[in-house]
Design a protein around this motif. Structure first.
Motif, PDB file in Angstrom:
ATOM      1  N   ASP B 358      65.465  42.613  63.397  1.00 51.57           N
ATOM      2  CA  ASP B 358      66.631  41.695  63.379  1.00 51.57           C
ATOM      3  C   ASP B 358      67.338  41.607  64.716  1.00 51.57           C
ATOM      4  O   ASP B 358      68.557  41.459  64.760  1.00 51.57           O
ATOM      5  CB  ASP B 358      67.657  42.134  62.319  1.00 51.57           C
ATOM      6  N   ASN B 359      66.603  41.687  65.810  1.00 51.75           N
ATOM      7  CA  ASN B 359      67.320  41.697  67.094  1.00 51.75           C
ATOM      8  C   ASN B 359      67.824  40.321  67.513  1.00 51.75           C
ATOM      9  O   ASN B 359      68.368  40.154  68.592  1.00 51.75           O
ATOM     10  CB  ASN B 359      66.492  42.371  68.197  1.00 51.75           C
ATOM     11  N   GLN B 360      67.638  39.330  66.633  1.00 48.31           N
ATOM     12  CA  GLN B 360      68.255  38.026  66.922  1.00 48.31           C
ATOM     13  C   GLN B 360      69.708  38.003  66.458  1.00 48.31           C
ATOM     14  O   GLN B 360      70.474  37.132  66.855  1.00 48.31           O
ATOM     15  CB  GLN B 360      67.477  36.897  66.220  1.00 48.31           C
ATOM     16  N   GLU B 361      70.060  38.947  65.593  1.00 46.67           N
ATOM     17  CA  GLU B 361      71.408  38.976  65.029  1.00 46.67           C
ATOM     18  C   GLU B 361      72.428  39.428  66.065  1.00 46.67           C
ATOM     19  O   GLU B 361      72.210  40.445  66.740  1.00 46.67           O
ATOM     20  CB  GLU B 361      71.462  39.989  63.873  1.00 46.67           C
ATOM     21  N   ALA B 362      73.558  38.717  66.139  1.00 50.41           N
ATOM     22  CA  ALA B 362      74.604  39.106  67.088  1.00 50.41           C
ATOM     23  C   ALA B 362      75.087  40.526  66.815  1.00 50.41           C
ATOM     24  O   ALA B 362      75.369  41.302  67.727  1.00 50.41           O
ATOM     25  CB  ALA B 362      75.769  38.130  67.005  1.00 50.41           C
ATOM     26  N   MET B 363      75.136  40.860  65.516  1.00 46.47           N
ATOM     27  CA  MET B 363      75.629  42.181  65.123  1.00 46.47           C
ATOM     28  C   MET B 363      74.722  43.292  65.675  1.00 46.47           C
ATOM     29  O   MET B 363      75.194  44.308  66.174  1.00 46.47           O
ATOM     30  CB  MET B 363      75.619  42.246  63.599  1.00 46.47           C
ATOM     31  N   VAL B 364      73.429  43.076  65.552  1.00 45.86           N
ATOM     32  CA  VAL B 364      72.474  44.068  66.042  1.00 45.86           C
ATOM     33  C   VAL B 364      72.546  44.155  67.562  1.00 45.86           C
ATOM     34  O   VAL B 364      72.513  45.240  68.151  1.00 45.86           O
ATOM     35  CB  VAL B 364      71.038  43.715  65.565  1.00 45.86           C
ATOM     36  N   GLN B 365      72.683  43.008  68.198  1.00 46.56           N
ATOM     37  CA  GLN B 365      72.804  43.001  69.660  1.00 46.56           C
ATOM     38  C   GLN B 365      74.065  43.729  70.097  1.00 46.56           C
ATOM     39  O   GLN B 365      74.049  44.530  71.025  1.00 46.56           O
ATOM     40  CB  GLN B 365      72.830  41.553  70.170  1.00 46.56           C
ATOM     41  N   GLY B 366      75.169  43.426  69.388  1.00 45.13           N
ATOM     42  CA  GLY B 366      76.432  44.088  69.713  1.00 45.13           C
ATOM     43  C   GLY B 366      76.321  45.594  69.549  1.00 45.13           C
ATOM     44  O   GLY B 366      76.780  46.374  70.389  1.00 45.13           O
ATOM     45  N   ALA B 367      75.655  46.001  68.467  1.00 46.05           N
ATOM     46  CA  ALA B 367      75.504  47.436  68.211  1.00 46.05           C
ATOM     47  C   ALA B 367      74.687  48.094  69.322  1.00 46.05           C
ATOM     48  O   ALA B 367      75.010  49.194  69.778  1.00 46.05           O
ATOM     49  CB  ALA B 367      74.834  47.651  66.856  1.00 46.05           C
ATOM     50  N   TYR B 368      73.646  47.403  69.782  1.00 46.85           N
ATOM     51  CA  TYR B 368      72.828  47.951  70.873  1.00 46.85           C
ATOM     52  C   TYR B 368      73.627  48.062  72.152  1.00 46.85           C
ATOM     53  O   TYR B 368      73.551  49.062  72.867  1.00 46.85           O
ATOM     54  CB  TYR B 368      71.589  47.068  71.104  1.00 46.85           C
ATOM     55  N   LEU B 369      74.398  46.998  72.435  1.00 48.06           N
ATOM     56  CA  LEU B 369      75.197  47.016  73.668  1.00 48.06           C
ATOM     57  C   LEU B 369      76.235  48.127  73.607  1.00 48.06           C
ATOM     58  O   LEU B 369      76.516  48.796  74.602  1.00 48.06           O
ATOM     59  CB  LEU B 369      75.857  45.651  73.873  1.00 48.06           C
ATOM     60  N   PHE B 370      76.787  48.333  72.417  1.00 50.37           N
ATOM     61  CA  PHE B 370      77.744  49.431  72.251  1.00 50.37           C
ATOM     62  C   PHE B 370      77.046  50.767  72.492  1.00 50.37           C
ATOM     63  O   PHE B 370      77.537  51.631  73.218  1.00 50.37           O
ATOM     64  CB  PHE B 370      78.343  49.405  70.839  1.00 50.37           C
ATOM     65  N   ALA B 371      75.871  50.918  71.888  1.00 51.28           N
ATOM     66  CA  ALA B 371      75.138  52.176  72.026  1.00 51.28           C
ATOM     67  C   ALA B 371      74.836  52.477  73.484  1.00 51.28           C
ATOM     68  O   ALA B 371      75.004  53.602  73.957  1.00 51.28           O
ATOM     69  CB  ALA B 371      73.845  52.112  71.218  1.00 51.28           C
ATOM     70  N   ARG B 372      74.405  51.485  74.210  1.00 51.56           N
ATOM     71  CA  ARG B 372      73.992  51.699  75.596  1.00 51.56           C
ATOM     72  C   ARG B 372      75.179  51.873  76.546  1.00 51.56           C
ATOM     73  O   ARG B 372      75.079  52.559  77.547  1.00 51.56           O
ATOM     74  CB  ARG B 372      73.140  50.533  76.089  1.00 51.56           C
ATOM     75  N   ASN B 373      76.282  51.191  76.249  1.00 57.27           N
ATOM     76  CA  ASN B 373      77.403  51.205  77.182  1.00 57.27           C
ATOM     77  C   ASN B 373      78.493  52.208  76.832  1.00 57.27           C
ATOM     78  O   ASN B 373      79.148  52.737  77.715  1.00 57.27           O
ATOM     79  CB  ASN B 373      78.038  49.817  77.267  1.00 57.27           C
ATOM     80  N   CYS B 374      78.716  52.412  75.551  1.00 53.51           N
ATOM     81  CA  CYS B 374      79.943  53.113  75.146  1.00 53.51           C
ATOM     82  C   CYS B 374      79.705  54.419  74.394  1.00 53.51           C
ATOM     83  O   CYS B 374      80.577  55.286  74.373  1.00 53.51           O
ATOM     84  CB  CYS B 374      80.794  52.213  74.240  1.00 53.51           C
ATOM     85  N   SER B 375      78.535  54.528  73.738  1.00 53.32           N
ATOM     86  CA  SER B 375      78.400  55.567  72.716  1.00 53.32           C
ATOM     87  C   SER B 375      78.348  56.981  73.289  1.00 53.32           C
ATOM     88  O   SER B 375      78.385  57.939  72.539  1.00 53.32           O
ATOM     89  CB  SER B 375      77.170  55.323  71.853  1.00 53.32           C
ATOM     90  N   VAL B 376      78.246  57.123  74.596  1.00 55.02           N
ATOM     91  CA  VAL B 376      78.263  58.478  75.133  1.00 55.02           C
ATOM     92  C   VAL B 376      79.634  59.130  74.882  1.00 55.02           C
ATOM     93  O   VAL B 376      79.721  60.338  74.681  1.00 55.02           O
ATOM     94  CB  VAL B 376      77.869  58.522  76.619  1.00 55.02           C
ATOM     95  N   CYS B 377      80.680  58.327  74.848  1.00 53.77           N
ATOM     96  CA  CYS B 377      82.020  58.883  74.611  1.00 53.77           C
ATOM     97  C   CYS B 377      82.630  58.408  73.286  1.00 53.77           C
ATOM     98  O   CYS B 377      83.368  59.147  72.650  1.00 53.77           O
ATOM     99  CB  CYS B 377      82.976  58.492  75.728  1.00 53.77           C
ATOM    100  N   HIS B 378      82.384  57.149  72.933  1.00 51.15           N
ATOM    101  CA  HIS B 378      83.063  56.588  71.762  1.00 51.15           C
ATOM    102  C   HIS B 378      82.167  56.611  70.531  1.00 51.15           C
ATOM    103  O   HIS B 378      80.983  56.302  70.611  1.00 51.15           O
ATOM    104  CB  HIS B 378      83.465  55.135  72.031  1.00 51.15           C
ATOM    105  N   THR B 379      82.773  56.960  69.409  1.00 50.96           N
ATOM    106  CA  THR B 379      82.048  56.838  68.152  1.00 50.96           C
ATOM    107  C   THR B 379      82.603  55.631  67.410  1.00 50.96           C
ATOM    108  O   THR B 379      83.573  55.001  67.844  1.00 50.96           O
ATOM    109  CB  THR B 379      82.278  58.065  67.248  1.00 50.96           C
ATOM    110  N   ILE B 380      81.989  55.325  66.291  1.00 51.89           N
ATOM    111  CA  ILE B 380      82.572  54.336  65.392  1.00 51.89           C
ATOM    112  C   ILE B 380      82.966  55.102  64.136  1.00 51.89           C
ATOM    113  O   ILE B 380      82.113  55.563  63.387  1.00 51.89           O
ATOM    114  CB  ILE B 380      81.570  53.201  65.098  1.00 51.89           C
ATOM    115  N   GLY B 381      84.250  55.333  64.004  1.00 49.66           N
ATOM    116  CA  GLY B 381      84.742  56.030  62.820  1.00 49.66           C
ATOM    117  C   GLY B 381      84.911  57.531  62.988  1.00 49.66           C
ATOM    118  O   GLY B 381      85.309  58.205  62.054  1.00 49.66           O
ATOM    119  N   GLY B 382      84.591  58.061  64.177  1.00 46.95           N
ATOM    120  CA  GLY B 382      84.743  59.502  64.371  1.00 46.95           C
ATOM    121  C   GLY B 382      85.715  59.809  65.495  1.00 46.95           C
ATOM    122  O   GLY B 382      86.723  59.117  65.661  1.00 46.95           O
ATOM    123  N   ILE B 383      85.401  60.851  66.252  1.00 48.89           N
ATOM    124  CA  ILE B 383      86.245  61.223  67.388  1.00 48.89           C
ATOM    125  C   ILE B 383      86.193  60.139  68.454  1.00 48.89           C
ATOM    126  O   ILE B 383      85.121  59.584  68.717  1.00 48.89           O
ATOM    127  CB  ILE B 383      85.787  62.582  67.959  1.00 48.89           C
TER     128      ILE B 383
END
Lengths: 520, 455
Positions: B358-383
């Protein structure tokens, strides 16, 4: 460039040396891993045996076996450092990918090992605990310990099968089908080897009498026979056409193992004890040749992959080259920037919206539906300004700034006041407004404006749901010019409409009213 | 990125590494170096003074420390590596290449360390009388190798913050002998002896000993504590004086976080109180007061552990946007990749994204971009929940901020990707903050109904 490439920092060690060191250190590591596992299995077995067999408990065979656990496990762990280093440097992409696929289990290794090691060490040191506690602790420790080679076997299975990565992922990060069968026999083959090495070691170094030696000899023989069966099963799960490179070490290993069995049976028949001088070299030959077989099987898929990855790396490196100079320059410059003064913080954290001159015309201002405020027009109190910095403005782009500590925000506020006089009292409205116009303005404020801003200027009940909320006129005002502009042409993106149709004098009247609220 | 997405769920990557690493530092410094050095000294004192008390104390304490160091210390040490292998493969993989030889030599040193401590431990009751001196030498041999391992590992730790000339010359020695190398090494050794003295006192007080020996030993370890605390204070000062101001200025925030950042005085009060407690304790112990020492030892050990955690937190936090300063951002994106990816596209260059369902979905793309750019420090729903961080912002506001993260928040790396990708991520984050987008698998960033309807 939709291809995988290796990391851009080149490998610091020649391929041949790396592979030589990897094989040597891995063999050493495996030797102690097998001794650790074998010791644990035998210790638990002989504990149970000591409780139910007729042998005197004072002999504490299991305790003596377990006493060596500390040394085996410490060496197993420390010797593992080199192969882990070398495999991560030599096969970076496949190894880390395999780790990633089983990441939760991989990280649990830390917990499992600590539980297993502490439990075994506790049993090995404390002489007498109740037998049921001993049994329970032993079972827990062994169970945790035995998961460890299982996790490693799974990761190595994934590691050696790059073409199956997608399947593992879409299958819920599990090994399925042929890979699962391969994993199972691989795992059991390790456990079998552990029994062989563990019983061999304790035969020579721990057993004190004939009974103990006889018992271990049985384990030893049974272990080797089991390895023949498991080895054949395992071999059935690897791809066909192995080639001579693989068959030579494999057959060497099988022949050596057969020789080992023959030596064993002949000593058993003659009733003499086994001799370490003759047994050890053959046993090591089996270990080395089997690990070589493993290594060559692995190389078959991974060496071509590595070549491909390295070719891709060069291509990617060339794509990045043009950007290197500029990024290094920018990095060098950024090292000189210290976020410790209001001036720097304003320039870096505020100016892209509010503008380098504080006029609200930063580079990003155009893209915002609610335009950033003209800082130089703001007249407010320190407390209110601080609240804005602390909480941001909900419903707008204005974020909170508590990622700067209070001292930094104080410095920022000082700077804003110094440069834009935001903390000065509101400027007087110099435009004169006639009495009737003022009256009209008053009635409009009461009938229209107060609906949202409240009679007192603090915001009405109705406006509490608004995002962003109307400003509190008693602590926050704008310069008369800017206030006139907002009244005349609205505040875009908010509930504030334009009142440009009112006569100019009336609008100035409204500016006066609003301005007055600061003085009340 | 070469590797599939994975984030430690709820507590986030940084905290997962920190929990393991702090435990390791406390044991490796405090026990493997500090306590065992003092054990060797105690054994020597017993030998010199022909005191069975010192001898027994050293022997019992070694039994305890060797179980902890080989059972927890070694495993949490390898654990840092195991955990980073899963959470930060590009970072650890690159560091292994820069520091390959020290790491390899470290293996030899570790092996010697283990062999020496095993010999030292297993020969204790056998090498007595004339052989006692030889036994003490083996203990000293162990301490030598333990210090060597600190010598090697500190180069790597210092490099992450003060990479000095390495980004320009890529030379091994400028990476290894970076400006914070020596002060950090000395600081770590003084921390080791501080913790070691505290652990020794704790063991002394809570095991059965003769009263006059207890007083004598308390006096000795109290002296060791006073000296090592004082030295640690000096080296802390030296260490922070070589850290560039651009990083150092975030030290207070690193400790207080946005929860307490508006009361910066807390930082000074709490640190001052902690230091005072440690000095009071060491003086009490120096004067041989068993009762007061017993009261103060538990808080003193806790405070010293908190100081260690604080130091590691500051060191790891203030390097901020970088994982390897001047080469790689914390997000594992290379500095030189950011301009390339902003032209060429982050997702297009992501092997795993291109194979994701489903990599055509904006949601999946957004999640990937979040993972690659932000997820080293930010969680979704956690610390450090990203939903909390962007709550109340407009979508265009998020979009603008994403373009200026590294300027606005100096310890954040810049966004890597095209403008369209930035817009996709802004939409994703806005959805997350509004609760309209939810994750089905937080560690792999699979959005709920990734294959279903468009957001």
């Amino acid at each position: 460039m939709n291809r995988l490439s290796d990391l851009l920092i080149s490998r610091p060690i020649p391929e041949t040396l790396l592979r030589g060191l990897l094989f040597t250190s891995f063999t050493l590591h495996m030797l102690f891993v097998l001794l650790t596992l074998g010791t644990a299995i035998l210790a638990l077995y002989y504990f149970i045996d000591s409780q139910y067999s007729g042998r005197a408990k004072e002999l504490r065979f299991d305790k003596r076996i377990l006493k060596t656990f500390m040394a085996h496990k410490s060496l197993a762990v420390v010797l593992g450092v080199a192969p882990l280093l070398l495999i991560q440097v030599g096969s970076t992409i496949p190894f880390f990918t395999a780790v990633n696929l089983f990441a939760p289990y991989w990280m649990l290794l830390v917990v499992f090992l600590i539980i297993a090691f502490l439990s075994f060490d506790a049993l090995g040191h404390k002489m007498y605990v109740h037998r049921y506690i001993h049994l329970a602790l032993g079972i827990i420790a062994l169970a945790f310990l035995l998961t460890v080679p299982g996790i490693f076997a799974a990761i190595l299975t994934a590691f050696e099968n790059p073409d199956k990565w997608q399947a593992i992922m879409s299958g819920g990060y599990r090994l399925t089908g042929a890979l699962a069968v391969h994993w199972l026999f691989r795992y059991l083959h390790v456990l079998g080897a552990a029994v062989v090495f563990g019983s061999g070691f304790h035969y020579f170094f721990t057993a004190e009498d004939e009974t103990e030696r006889k018992a271990l000899q049985k384990w030893f023989v049974a272990g080797i026979l089991l390895q023949f069966i498991l080895g054949i099963m395992l071999y059935g799960t690897v791809p066909a056409n192995p080639g001579y490179g693989i068959l030579i070490p494999l057959f060497t290993g099988i022949v050596a193992a057969a020789l080992l069995l023959w030596m064993l049976f002949s000593t058993i028949n003659t009733g003499n004890p086994m001799q370490i001088k003759t047994l050890l070299p053959v046993l090591m030959l089996v270990l080395v040749s089997m690990l070589l077989t493993r290594q060559f099987l692995q190389d078959r898929t991974l060496l071509p992959l590595q070549k491909q990855l390295e070719a891709n790396t060069i291509a990617y490196e060339n794509e990045l080259k043009p950007f290197e100079r500029q990024t290094l320059d920018a990095y060098g410059a950024s090292l000189k920037v210290v976020y410790d003064s209001g001036e720097t913080i304003y320039a870096k954290s505020c100016a892209f919206c509010h503008g380098a001159n504080g006029d609200g015309k930063g580079v990003e201002a155009k893209g915002l539906s609610i335009p950033p405020e003209d800082i130089s027009a703001i007249r407010t109190t320190r407390g209110h300004l601080y609240d804005i910095l602390k909480y941001g403005v909900h419903g707008s782009a204005m974020p909170y700034f508590t990622f700067f500590d209070r001292d930094k925000l104080d410095s920022l506020m000082d700077y804003m006041d110094r440069t834009y006089h935001v903390l000065s009292p509101p400027e007087a409205v110099v435009v004169s407004v006639s009495k009737p116009a003022m009256e009209q303005a008053n009635s409009i404020y009461g009938q229209t404006c107060a609906g949202c801003h409240g009679m007192d200027g603090k915001g009405s009940k109705l406006s509490q749901g608004f995002k962003p909320q109307p400003p509190d006129f008693t602590v926050y005002s704008l310069s008369p010019k800017r206030a006139f502009e907002v009244i005349s042409s609205s505040y875009p993106g908010t509930m504030m409409p334009a009142f440009g149709s009112l006569p100019e004098e009336v609008r100035w009247g409204l500016v006066k009213i609003v301005n007055e609220k600061r003085r009340q | 990125m070469e590797f599939p997405i994975f984030q430690f769920p709820y507590i986030g990557n940084g905290m997962a590494i920190a929990l393991d690493a702090v435990l390791h530092v406390i044991i490796s410094h405090g026990m493997a170096i500090g306590a065992i050095s003092l054990i060797v000294i105690s054994e020597y004192l017993g030998f010199k003074k022909s005191s069975q008390d010192w001898e027994n104390f050293a022997k019992d304490f070694l039994k305890f420390t060797i179980i902890i160091t080989t059972g927890i210390g070694a495993i949490t040490g390898v654990g840092i590596w195991l955990i980073t292998s899963a959470l930060s493969p590009r970072g650890i993989g690159s560091m292994l290449r820069v520091f390959f030889w020290p790491w390899f030599i470290e293996w030899l040193v570790f092996t010697c360390e283990v062999i020496f401590i095993l010999i030292y431990y297993f020969t204790w009751s056998k090498w007595v009388g004339e052989k006692k001196e030889k036994h003490v030498y083996f203990g000293m041999g162990y301490v030598f190798f333990a210090l060597c391992s600190a010598l090697l590992i500190t180069g790597i730790l210092g490099f992450m913050l003060t990479s000095d000339g390495w980004p320009w010359d890529k030379g091994f020695w400028s990476a290894f002998l970076n400006p914070s190398y020596l002060p950090q090494l000395l600081l770590r050794i003084s921390i080791a002896f501080s913790l070691g003295a505290l652990f020794s006192v704790a063991f002394l007080l809570f095991t059965r000993r003769r009263e006059d020996f207890r007083k004598e030993a308390l006096h000795f370890f109290g002296k060791a504590a006073i000296i090592s605390f004082s030295v640690a204070v000096v080296f802390t000062w030296w260490y922070f004086s070589v850290v560039p101001s651009t990083f150092k200025t975030h030290a207070v925030f690193a400790v207080l976080t946005s929860r307490f950042s508006q009361q910066p005085e807390i930082f000074w009060y709490v640190n001052g109180a902690g230091a005072l407690l440690l000095f009071v304790f060491s003086i009490v112990s120096f004067r041989g007061s068993t009762v007061l020492s017993k009261i103060l030892i538990v808080p003193a050990v806790l405070v010293s552990m908190l100081f260690v955690s604080e130091f590691e937190r500051i060191r790891e936090f203030i390097r901020g946007p970088y994982l390897m300063s001047g080469y790689m951002y914390a997000s594992q994106v290379l500095l030189s990749e950011t301009p390339f990816l902003s032209k060429d596209g982050m997702l297009k260059n992501d092997f795993w994204f291109n194979h994701a369902p489903d990599n055509q979905e904006a949601m999946v793309q957004g999640a990937y971009l979040f993972a690659r750019n932000c997820s080293v420090c930010h969680t979704i729903g956690g610390i450090n929940d990203i939903a909390e961080r962007v709550k109340g912002r407009t979508e265009d506001g998020i979009f603008v901020m994403l373009g200026h993260t590294h300027e606005m928040v100096p310890f954040m790396p810049p966004f890597s990707g095209t403008e369209d990708e930035r817009r996709t991520l802004a939409g994703f984050l806005y959805g997350i903050s509004k609760g309209t987008i939810k994750l089905h698998d937080p560690s792999r960033f699979v959005p709920v109904n990734g294959g279903g309807t468009h957001e």
